[in-house]
Each structure stands twice: as structure tokens, then as C-alpha cells.
Write a protein that holds these residues in place. Sequence first.
Motif, short mmCIF file in Angstrom:
data_model
loop_
_atom_site.label_atom_id
_atom_site.label_comp_id
_atom_site.label_asym_id
_atom_site.label_seq_id
_atom_site.Cartn_x
_atom_site.Cartn_y
_atom_site.Cartn_z
N VAL A 126 0.82 -1.45 0.25
CA VAL A 126 0.18 -0.10 0.09
C VAL A 126 1.17 0.87 0.23
CG1 VAL A 126 -2.06 1.11 1.67
CG2 VAL A 126 -1.64 -1.03 1.64
N ASP A 127 0.71 2.09 -0.69
CA ASP A 127 1.27 3.06 -0.94
C ASP A 127 0.18 4.28 -1.17
OD1 ASP A 127 3.54 1.97 -2.05
OD2 ASP A 127 3.11 1.67 -3.57
N ASN A 128 1.14 5.41 0.06
CA ASN A 128 0.34 6.51 0.46
C ASN A 128 1.67 7.41 0.60
OD1 ASN A 128 -1.24 8.87 0.80
ND2 ASN A 128 -1.66 8.32 3.02
N ALA A 129 2.68 8.45 -0.57
CA ALA A 129 3.96 8.13 0.16
C ALA A 129 3.61 9.91 0.87
CB ALA A 129 3.99 9.46 -1.41
N PRO A 130 4.83 9.85 2.31
CA PRO A 130 6.35 8.75 1.94
C PRO A 130 6.27 7.88 2.66
CG PRO A 130 6.35 10.57 3.75
CD PRO A 130 5.00 10.46 2.39
N LEU A 131 4.77 7.22 3.03
CA LEU A 131 5.20 5.95 3.46
C LEU A 131 4.43 4.46 3.12
CD1 LEU A 131 2.94 7.18 7.15
CD2 LEU A 131 5.70 7.00 6.29
N HIS A 132 5.15 3.84 2.38
CA HIS A 132 4.63 2.94 1.65
C HIS A 132 4.56 1.67 2.81
CE1 HIS A 132 5.81 4.75 -1.26
NE2 HIS A 132 6.98 5.14 -0.61
N ALA A 133 3.60 1.01 2.80
CA ALA A 133 3.66 -0.60 3.56
C ALA A 133 3.34 -2.13 2.26
CB ALA A 133 1.59 -1.04 4.18
N LEU A 134 4.70 -2.80 2.78
CA LEU A 134 5.68 -3.38 1.64
C LEU A 134 4.18 -4.52 2.04
CD1 LEU A 134 9.08 -3.06 3.02
CD2 LEU A 134 7.73 -1.71 1.35
N ARG A 135 4.82 -5.22 0.54
CA ARG A 135 4.19 -6.88 0.81
C ARG A 135 5.08 -7.85 0.57
NH1 ARG A 135 6.68 -9.93 -3.05
NH2 ARG A 135 7.78 -8.65 -4.03
N THR A 136 4.50 -8.93 1.00
CA THR A 136 4.86 -9.78 1.13
C THR A 136 5.81 -10.53 1.03
OG1 THR A 136 2.60 -10.87 2.19
CG2 THR A 136 4.26 -12.63 2.49
#
Length: 173
Positions: free
Chosen positions: A161-171
Motif C-alpha cells: 500500500v502506497d501513501n507517499a511518503p509511506l509504503h506498507a510492504l507486500r509479503t
Amino acid sequence: IAVTVNVSSTAPASVTNTAAVSGGGETNTGNDQATDPTTISSTSTGTATSIWPVTAVPGTAWYNDSPVTVGVKFRSDVSGNITGIRFYKGAGNNGTHIGLLYSVSGTLLAQATFSGETASGWQQANFSTPVAIAANTTYVAAYFSTSGFAYDAGYFASAGVDNAPLHALRTGV
């Protein structure tokens, strides 16, 4: 020309920017460079950013379970400070909830116990001291619950999930 920058919290009080031009048959090279001293002032409030908007609702708002800690790996494009942590609470998810921030190696960086929770929806707890994070470094935001958690099965299996500047990483990342 407008330039937008993200300034590190450890930036000096001032910097001097230099621009230089050359080429094109220039014969008077004495005026081909300019400098611009810039004062960097801090602001008392920054822009708060979250991976998920307050309108996001998981597919399963509450999975009744025994005590568990769940988390998400994330990165930030910029250095900054983590001031708190949020989790989605489904109706019935009662009991103690503790927000946790870890380094990717598992070192606990901060924790906060949630208080004043509503019956459901996004809950937030602020850390007693903001935690400085480095750009492009992986961290884990997690929370402990005594009574279960919200989730979407397979959510990170193929994408983050991307909500720049943060990015939750995929498995697997």
C-alpha cells in the motif's frame, strides 16, 4: 522555478545554495555563478501522514482470537519522526491494546497503551517521545490485542500500500 524539499530534523540552521552555468561561447565568466544563503527554520507542527486514510475499513473488522500481536512492515521516502500508531478496532474488540514500533531486526523502538478508545473505528495512541526514522529503512508498526484483530485475508500477498511518503510492504519484501 519552485523547488520543494523535505528538510531533515537534523538539518543545520542555514545552508548556502550555489548555482553555476557554463558553455555556449560565454566570454564573461565572472558572472556565471551565484549563491543564495537560506535560513532553515523549524515548525512546531509537521504534516501527519498515515498509510491508510481514516475512511479505510478492513474486510473483517474483528476476528475474535486469543491475545496476539500483528504488524505491518513499512518504509518512508523521507526521514522524519513517528509520533504514534493507529489500528482499526471492530465492534467487540475489547481489552488491552498496545501500539508498538520495531526496527526490522526486532528491536523495540517505542510503545504506547491505547486509552479512551471508541467502540469501533480507527484508534490512535501517541508515543511519549517521537521516534526518529531514516529514509528508505524498513520498520514494523504493530499492535498487541488481548481479544483479536481486524484483517483482509491475503491483503499483502501480491501488493503493498502506497501513501507517499509511506509504503506498507507486500509479503516477502
